[in-house]
Write an enzyme that holds these catalytic residues in place. Structure first.
Site: not given
Ligand code: ADP
Ligand code: F6P
Length: 328
Positions: A15, A76, A107, A129, A131, A133, A175
Site C-alpha cells: 500500500g 501487490r 513486512d 505503511t 498502519d 504495524d 488492516r
Molecule cells: P506490505 O509490504 O505493505 O506488507 P503486502 O503484504 O501486500 O504489503 O506485500 C507487498 C508485496 O511484497 C507482495 O505483493 C509481494 O510482491 C511481496 N511479498 C509479500 N510476501 C512475500 C513473501 N513471503 N515472499 C516474497 N515476497 C513477498
Molecule cells: O496497509 C495499508 C492499508 O491501507 C491497510 O490499512 C488496508 O487494510 C489496506 O492497505 C488496503 O489495501 P488496498 O488499498 O489494496 O485495498
C-alpha cells in the site's frame, strides 16, 4: 567491507503511504552524492519482474517531497511468493546492473527483499505503511500523515454528530492493527475505541455506555472502529435499534492514504532514505531501517520479521479513562 556498490535501485511496494516520495528523493539524491547511479523500478516487484526500470537523476525527484502517493507507483505482486520469480527478480536486478536495492514497503515487501538478497543482491528495507504495524520500529513512513488526516475527518464528523445528537461509528484503516484507531481515540477524545488487539465483542457494553451518556446530557457519542473489526454499518443498525439513538457509520477508507506528508513524515522518510544508501555503501545487506528510542537504527531482516509488537497498554488505558466525563 569495501564500497563496491555501483548502481542502486529503488522501489515502492504494498500500500502507498504519504512520505514515500520523500524517501525516494532521499535515496536518489544521497546515492548521487555518493557517486552512484540510480534506477527507479516502477510498480513494485511487478515492475521489477517485467523490467519496468528507469534511469533516475537528481532532477527526477525535484518537486516531489511535498506530494502524497509514490511517483514510482506501487503494486501487490503475488508472483513474488514463488521462489522461481524471486530468483527472476534478482536476475532482473543483475541484468540492469543494480547491485543494491532499496525496498520501501511493509513486512510483506521486506520478505521479497529478504529473498532477493539470498540471490546476491544487497537489499535494504524502509518501513513504509500507514498502519504502523512493523514490529522493529516505532515509526513507519506515512503513519503520522494518515493519523492526522483521520483525526481531522473525525473532528468534522463529530460536529454534525453533535448537531443531530447522534452516535457516530467511524471506521479507520490499519488492516489487522489498531494503531490509527488508538491514536485517533486519544486525539479525538472518542467515547469508545474498538481495537482488533483488545475488542471483546461485548456490544451490550457499548449500548449501556451510549445510554448512560445520554442520561447525563451528552449530545454525541463517537465510536472509533478499526478496520480489523469492521462491519461498522451493521453495527450502527444494531446500536440504533438497541439504544434508540440515531446512529451513522462513516468509513474513512483510502482518503487516509493520500495527501501531502506532514513535516515528521518528510523528515523521517528523508533520513531513512539517506541511511539506506549509507548502509548499502557500507556493504550491508538484508537489513531494515527502523526508529527506536529516538534513534534511526537497522536490523537484520530475518530478526526484524521475527519480532512482535502490541499496542501500548498504558495508551489504551488512558484512551478509555480520559474520555470519561462522568463526575463522581
Ligand atoms: P506490505 O509490504 O505493505 O506488507 P503486502 O503484504 O501486500 O504489503 O506485500 C507487498 C508485496 O511484497 C507482495 O505483493 C509481494 O510482491 C511481496 N511479498 C509479500 N510476501 C512475500 C513473501 N513471503 N515472499 C516474497 N515476497 C513477498
Ligand atoms: O496497509 C495499508 C492499508 O491501507 C491497510 O490499512 C488496508 O487494510 C489496506 O492497505 C488496503 O489495501 P488496498 O488499498 O489494496 O485495498
Amino acid at each position: 567491507m569495501a564500497d563496491n556498490i555501483k548502481t542502486i535501485g529503488v522501489l515502492t511496494s504494498g500500500g502507498d503511504a504519504p512520505g514515500m516520495n520523500a524517501a525516494i528523493r532521499a535515496v536518489v539524491r544521497q546515492a548521487i552524492a555518493r557517486g552512484k547511479k540510480v534506477k527507479g523500478i516502477r510498480r513494485g516487484y511487478a515492475g521489477l519482474l517485467s523490467g519496468d526500470i528507469i534511469d533516475m537523476n537528481a532532477h527526477s525527484v525535484s518537486d516531489i517531497i511535498q506530494k502524497g502517493g509514490t511517483i514510482l507507483q506501487t503494486a501487490r505482486c503475488l508472483e513474488m511468493l514463488d521462489p522461481e520469480y524471486q530468483e527472476k527478480a534478482a536476475n532482473m536486478c543483475k541484468e540492469h546492473g543494480i547491485d543494491g536495492l532499496v525496498v520501501i514497503g511493509g513486512d510483506g515487501s521486506f520478505k521479497g527483499a529478504q529473498k532477493i538478497s539470498h540471490f546476491g543482491i544487497n537489499t535494504i528495507g524502509l518501513p513504509g505503511t500507514i498502519d504502523l504495524d512493523i514490529a522493529c520500529t516505532e515509526y513507519t513512513i506515512g503513519f503520522d500523515t494518515a493519523v492526522n488526516t483521520a483525526m481531522e475527518a473525525i473532528d468534522k464528523v463529530r460536529d454534525t454528530s453533535t448537531s443531530h445528537e447522534r452516535c457516530s461509528i467511524i471506521e479507520v484503516m490499519g488492516r489487522g492493527a489498531g494503531y490509527i484507531a488508538l491514536w485517533c481515540g486519544i486525539a479525538n477524545g472518542a467515547e469508545d475505541v474498538l481495537l482488533p488487539e483488545r475488542y471483546d465483542f461485548d456490544e451490550q457494553k457499548l449500548v449501556n455506555h451510549i445510554i448512560d451518556g445520554r442520561k447525563r446530557g451528552k449530545q454525541h457519542h463517537i465510536i472509533i472502529n478499526a478496520e480489523g473489526i469492521g462491519h461498522s454499518s451493521s453495527m450502527a443498525k444494531r446500536i440504533e435499534a438497541a439504544t434508540g439513538v440515531e446512529t451513522r457509520a462513516t468509513i474513512l477508507g483510502h482518503m487516509q492514504r493520500g495527501g501531502s506528508p506532514t513535516c515528521k513524515d518528510r523528515v523521517y522518510a528523508s533520513t531513512m532514505g539517506a541511511l539506506a544508501v549509507d548502509l548499502l555503501c557500507e556493504g550491508k545487506t538484508n537489513r531494515v531501517v527502523g526508529y527506536k528510542n529516538g534513534q534511526f537504527v537497522d536490523f537484520d531482516i530475518d530478526e526484524a520479521l521475527a519480532m512482535h509488537k502490541d499496542v501500548d497498554e498504558y495508551q489504551f488505558a488512558i484512551c478509555n479513562s480520559l474520555s470519561n466525563d462522568y463526575q463522581h
